[in-house]
Motif scaffolding. Structure first.
Motif: not given
Lengths: 214, 214
Positions: A201, A205, B166-170
């Motif tokens: 991840r 990213t 981006r909204g998909d990374v915590d």
């Protein structure tokens, strides 16, 4: 600061410990090597400190003479480096095919090492003590960490050459962009988890960026 | 591990130290506050340890009674937090306009704090000692660091809402992607420079990604 810089370990083993034996041209017995390292580990597990241990005491515990130890390692620092390495997984070996996968391999090594340190009181204690000893830590940095770092830079350089990584970011910062988040998680924020898949991840990213791509 | 987690400081000051005064409803004299804090700093500079200092000794050095100190701070830990904060720049105050600039503000605070710690033996010593004291560090974490972290998360959340991130990374990992490289440079690799413009370079590269954009 202590037990910290070690997590930047990213390469593989050198053989500082073998130098003395080679010079004298005597064959080493792997069994004696192992007995000496195990003796040192046993003493450390029983509560001996790295600074407090002497070659003499380790030799006695291993049932060998002091000369037998010195034939293998030039001094206590070299022996201690080998003791620490015996507790560690061996460094990552980037396969050299996909740059992305090679960076994942490096970060995955750091993740597993972070887990090992959380789970092994002995590893934790030895690393912390070695880090507190300036000389010993310098030797570890020069012999182990430097090789791991060079190995990461090699991968990154290849990525830039192949056009898989932007060429306008200097190599040190590039390395930190990948390793920083893993180091933060593994060392500075020890209460956070180190789940499987974390290396992937982070790498994906950082490659992709966190602003939405068009 | 020591003097490490402090660099994750990212918010602003709370007022733990004022609680006792407020409860008793007595006005505080800023001059007396300053005299007490300066007395503590003077003793630390002269070589006193954080653990070795007593409220009594600080009061004597400041020329006030013990009760005067206790009227202001409930105990030594609260006073020591204020002493540490007096050595630090106040936390970053994200302006709330551009998400990118707000993240730069947070990282720039970390960079300047890293420089301050490199340059101030006193700050370095106090942070290290406080970090070694579990209770004291917990109080610092809960009162200072937590607020700074919350402030960063607030900025990141706003970035996601606005579609700039981006909204998909915590959120935790997102925070570490930005802060990790700065923490690595500032704390783990102290031999590396912390040049001006570093915060901007990190933020822009993490936003953009390191693989070339088409």
């Amino acid at each position: 600061m202590s037990d910290v810089a070690d997590m930047t370990d990213m390469g593989d083993r050198t053989d500082l410990g073998c130098a003395a034996a080679k010079v004298r041209g005597r064959p080493r017995s792997p069994a004696a090597d192992a007995a000496i390292i195990e003796a040192a580990l046993r003493l450390l597990e029983e509560g001996a400190t790295v600074d407090g241990l002497s070659i003499e005491r380790i030799a006695r515990e291993a049932g060998v003479g002091k000369a037998t130890v010195y034939r293998r390692w030039p001094g206590k620092d070299a022996l201690m480096l080998e003791v620490l390495r015996s507790l560690e997984e061996s460094g990552p070996e980037p396969a050299g095919i996909s740059v992305r996968d090679d960076i994942v391999t490096v970060l995955e090594f750091m993740r597993r090492r972070g887990l090992a340190k959380r789970n092994s009181a002995l590893l934790r204690s030895v690393v912390t003590q070695m880090h507190a000893n300036r000389e010993l830590w310098r030797a570890y940095e020069e012999n182990v960490i430097a090789a791991r770092r060079a190995s990461l830079y090699e991968v990154l350089r290849r990525g830039v050459e192949r056009g898989e990584i932007r060429g306008d970011v200097d190599l040190e910062l590039l390395g930190e962009l990948f390793t920083g988040p893993m180091l933060t998680r593994a060392i500075l924020h020890e209460w956070r988890e180190l789940p499987e898949g974390l290396a992937e991840r982070i790498v994906d990213t950082v490659l992709e960026g966190v602003s939405p791509r068009g």
